[in-house]
Design a protein around this motif. Structure first.
Motif, PDB file in Angstrom:
ATOM      1  N   GLU A  97       0.829  -1.203   0.000  1.00 33.70           N
ATOM      2  CA  GLU A  97       0.000   0.000   0.000  1.00 33.70           C
ATOM      3  C   GLU A  97       0.866   1.256   0.000  1.00 33.70           C
ATOM      4  O   GLU A  97       1.816   1.355   0.771  1.00 33.70           O
ATOM      5  CB  GLU A  97      -0.891   0.008   1.250  1.00 33.70           C
ATOM      6  CG  GLU A  97      -1.704  -1.262   1.430  1.00 33.70           C
ATOM      7  CD  GLU A  97      -2.342  -1.335   2.803  1.00 33.70           C
ATOM      8  OE1 GLU A  97      -2.956  -0.328   3.214  1.00 33.70           O
ATOM      9  OE2 GLU A  97      -2.180  -2.379   3.469  1.00 33.70           O
ATOM     10  N   CYS A  99       1.992   5.135   0.734  1.00 38.75           N
ATOM     11  CA  CYS A  99       1.899   6.031   1.895  1.00 38.75           C
ATOM     12  C   CYS A  99       1.971   7.477   1.423  1.00 38.75           C
ATOM     13  O   CYS A  99       2.165   7.756   0.244  1.00 38.75           O
ATOM     14  CB  CYS A  99       3.025   5.739   2.882  1.00 38.75           C
ATOM     15  SG  CYS A  99       3.059   4.046   3.505  1.00 38.75           S
ATOM     16  N   LEU A 106       3.436   0.347   2.929  1.00 42.29           N
ATOM     17  CA  LEU A 106       3.043  -0.650   3.925  1.00 42.29           C
ATOM     18  C   LEU A 106       2.912  -1.980   3.207  1.00 42.29           C
ATOM     19  O   LEU A 106       2.063  -2.147   2.327  1.00 42.29           O
ATOM     20  CB  LEU A 106       1.721  -0.271   4.585  1.00 42.29           C
ATOM     21  CG  LEU A 106       1.777   0.730   5.735  1.00 42.29           C
ATOM     22  CD1 LEU A 106       0.363   1.121   6.161  1.00 42.29           C
ATOM     23  CD2 LEU A 106       2.538   0.152   6.930  1.00 42.29           C
ATOM     24  N   THR A 108       2.506  -6.178   3.349  1.00 42.68           N
ATOM     25  CA  THR A 108       2.031  -7.308   4.147  1.00 42.68           C
ATOM     26  C   THR A 108       2.495  -8.610   3.500  1.00 42.68           C
ATOM     27  O   THR A 108       2.259  -8.836   2.313  1.00 42.68           O
ATOM     28  CB  THR A 108       0.499  -7.319   4.260  1.00 42.68           C
ATOM     29  OG1 THR A 108       0.060  -6.085   4.846  1.00 42.68           O
ATOM     30  CG2 THR A 108       0.026  -8.476   5.134  1.00 42.68           C
ATOM     31  N   LYS A 156       3.104  -7.293   8.888  1.00 37.93           N
ATOM     32  CA  LYS A 156       3.019  -6.005   8.204  1.00 37.93           C
ATOM     33  C   LYS A 156       4.300  -5.215   8.467  1.00 37.93           C
ATOM     34  O   LYS A 156       4.800  -5.170   9.590  1.00 37.93           O
ATOM     35  CB  LYS A 156       1.800  -5.213   8.688  1.00 37.93           C
ATOM     36  CG  LYS A 156       1.583  -3.899   7.949  1.00 37.93           C
ATOM     37  CD  LYS A 156       0.323  -3.191   8.445  1.00 37.93           C
ATOM     38  CE  LYS A 156      -0.924  -3.941   8.030  1.00 37.93           C
ATOM     39  NZ  LYS A 156      -2.153  -3.180   8.383  1.00 37.93           N
ATOM     40  N   TRP A 158       6.568  -1.448   7.490  1.00 37.76           N
ATOM     41  CA  TRP A 158       6.672  -0.113   6.890  1.00 37.76           C
ATOM     42  C   TRP A 158       8.084  -0.004   6.336  1.00 37.76           C
ATOM     43  O   TRP A 158       9.055   0.036   7.084  1.00 37.76           O
ATOM     44  CB  TRP A 158       6.416   0.978   7.927  1.00 37.76           C
ATOM     45  CG  TRP A 158       6.455   2.372   7.352  1.00 37.76           C
ATOM     46  CD1 TRP A 158       5.883   2.799   6.196  1.00 37.76           C
ATOM     47  CD2 TRP A 158       7.102   3.511   7.930  1.00 37.76           C
ATOM     48  NE1 TRP A 158       6.135   4.135   5.998  1.00 37.76           N
ATOM     49  CE2 TRP A 158       6.875   4.607   7.045  1.00 37.76           C
ATOM     50  CE3 TRP A 158       7.845   3.740   9.085  1.00 37.76           C
ATOM     51  CZ2 TRP A 158       7.371   5.885   7.293  1.00 37.76           C
ATOM     52  CZ3 TRP A 158       8.339   5.009   9.341  1.00 37.76           C
ATOM     53  CH2 TRP A 158       8.093   6.077   8.453  1.00 37.76           C
ATOM     54  N   ALA A 247      -2.027   4.447   9.448  1.00 38.60           N
ATOM     55  CA  ALA A 247      -2.230   3.120  10.037  1.00 38.60           C
ATOM     56  C   ALA A 247      -1.350   2.904  11.260  1.00 38.60           C
ATOM     57  O   ALA A 247      -1.697   2.104  12.146  1.00 38.60           O
ATOM     58  CB  ALA A 247      -1.960   2.034   8.999  1.00 38.60           C
ATOM     59  N   GLU A 250      -2.358   6.659  13.965  1.00 37.49           N
ATOM     60  CA  GLU A 250      -3.659   6.735  14.640  1.00 37.49           C
ATOM     61  C   GLU A 250      -3.719   5.890  15.908  1.00 37.49           C
ATOM     62  O   GLU A 250      -4.194   6.373  16.952  1.00 37.49           O
ATOM     63  CB  GLU A 250      -4.778   6.362  13.665  1.00 37.49           C
ATOM     64  CG  GLU A 250      -5.002   7.435  12.594  1.00 37.49           C
ATOM     65  CD  GLU A 250      -6.016   7.010  11.555  1.00 37.49           C
ATOM     66  OE1 GLU A 250      -6.506   5.854  11.618  1.00 37.49           O
ATOM     67  OE2 GLU A 250      -6.323   7.829  10.660  1.00 37.49           O
TER      68      GLU A 250
END
Length: 373
Positions: A97, A99, A106, A108, A156, A158, A247, A250
């Protein structure tokens, strides 16, 4: 992140260096011997051909060693075996994903069911990482799963790509469904519950990932029993768009607001230029690098506006004052090398911890209270 606790190059790279060194020595010895001899007639043609042939053969052997696959030079790949540091396991890229930072994603990975080890506390207790292998150039690098591994084998990460980061660039180029080879888990730093009164984590860039794993385990999941340790996270990025993605931010912001007796969070940026993450306002950020004032503020030893959270912590936890001399404080630092040098001093030889220097050394902290990741 720096290697865990010490990053080692892959075994085949070490052997390559050894081979190159061995190949170089005869030539050096030959030249040294010749330099001590009187001038002699030009070598005969067959001698020149012999020397040339030896050099050519050595070149061929070196090229074969470098480029032909050889399982003995690296950890083997075992598709059906459980995860282990001793071998590589093929896993599936399930998500990649974007950013706010265009150079970060991100990612996975999903471990096959038969390869997921028993989830015992010692094996997957924080902080641990895995090595990812770039199949194209046979290089591996360590990465820290943000939330560990779940019951379905998901991990996961980063991951930010850098100009000289071969494996990160390779991972960014992969598509969902591709196979990635990993090995691990390997312990980066062993967390011990109930030992420390205060843990101050100072990170820069993706150096936040081991601290996120520790906080996810100890704070974000909501431990069922009261914990002794309170955490402070001081994180720094160049600009707001280079901060961790929502992600990650938060859950940290929610925990710091909902449980100030357990977690304090401070986000630093060099400047406010660039897009702002949707979960933040400019007022949530502190402009300027993490320095002595920020560390003193985190510890409650300054005279600034931090007294309100000290009061909340004392009231909620009913223990000694933050400035008590009996309080056990630990600093963990992870990030770019210049940042580590400035805050805690450089690593020692072969990435040993070395002496505590920088800001923390000037504040009187020693090797029992400071750890560089």
């Amino acid at each position: 992140m720096r290697p865990s606790p010490t990053v080692r190059y892959a075994s085949h790279a070490i052997r390559i260096i050894s081979l190159q060194t061995k190949c170089a020595h005869p030539g050096l010895q030959f030249r040294r011997a010749m330099s001590n001899q009187p001038a002699s007639p030009a070598p005969k043609p067959y001698a020149s051909r012999l020397v040339g042939g030896c050099i050519g053969a050595a070149s061929v052997l070196t090229a074969a060693y470098l480029f032909l696959p050889d399982e003995s030079r690296s950890s083997p790949t075992r598709p059906n075996a459980s995860l282990s540091p001793a071998h590589f396991t093929p896993v599936t890229l399930a998500a990649s994903e974007p950013c706010t930072d265009p150079d970060a994603r991100l990612i996975t990975l999903v471990v096959p069911a038969q390869a997921v080890p028993a989830r015992n506390e010692s094996l997957f207790a924080p902080v641990w990482s895995i090595f990812v292998k770039d199949d194209d150039i046979q290089v591996e690098r360590p990465y820290t799963p943000l939330e560990g591994i779940d019951s379905e084998g998901r991990m996961k990460f980063w991951i930010k790509r850098y100009p000289k980061g071969e494996v990160a660039r390779w991972l960014h180029s992969k598509n969902v469904g591709d196979k990635i080879e990993i090995r691990g888990p390997l312990k980066t730093w062993p967390w011990q519950e109930g030992v420390w009164d205060e843990v101050v984590m100072i990170s820069g860039g993706t150096g936040i990932t081991p601290f996120y794993q520790l906080l996810h385990h100890s704070v974000l999941q909501g431990p069922s029993s009261p914990a002794r340790t309170r955490f402070t996270l001081l994180h720094s990025s160049h600009t707001p768009d280079e901060l961790p993605p929502p992600a990650m931010l938060e859950p940290l912001l929610a925990a710091a607001e909902g449980h100030p007796e357990r977690l304090k969070l401070a986000l630093h940026v060099d400047s406010l230029n660039g897009p702002m993450p949707p979960c933040l306002r400019a007022s949530d950020l502190q402009v300027g690098r993490i320095g002595k004032a920020a560390i003193e503020h985190a510890l409650g030893s300054d005279d600034g506006s931090g007294r309100w959270w000290q009061y909340l912590r004392r009231k909620a936890m009913h223990r000694q004052e933050p400035d008590s001399p009996n309080r056990k404080v630990l600093f963990l630092i992870c990030g770019p090398q210049p940042m580590i040098d400035a805050i805690a001093g450089p690593f020692g030889r072969n990435y040993s911890q070395g002496a505590v220097g920088g800001i923390l050394g000037g504040m009187g902290y020693d090797t029992d209270q400071v750890y560089k990741l």
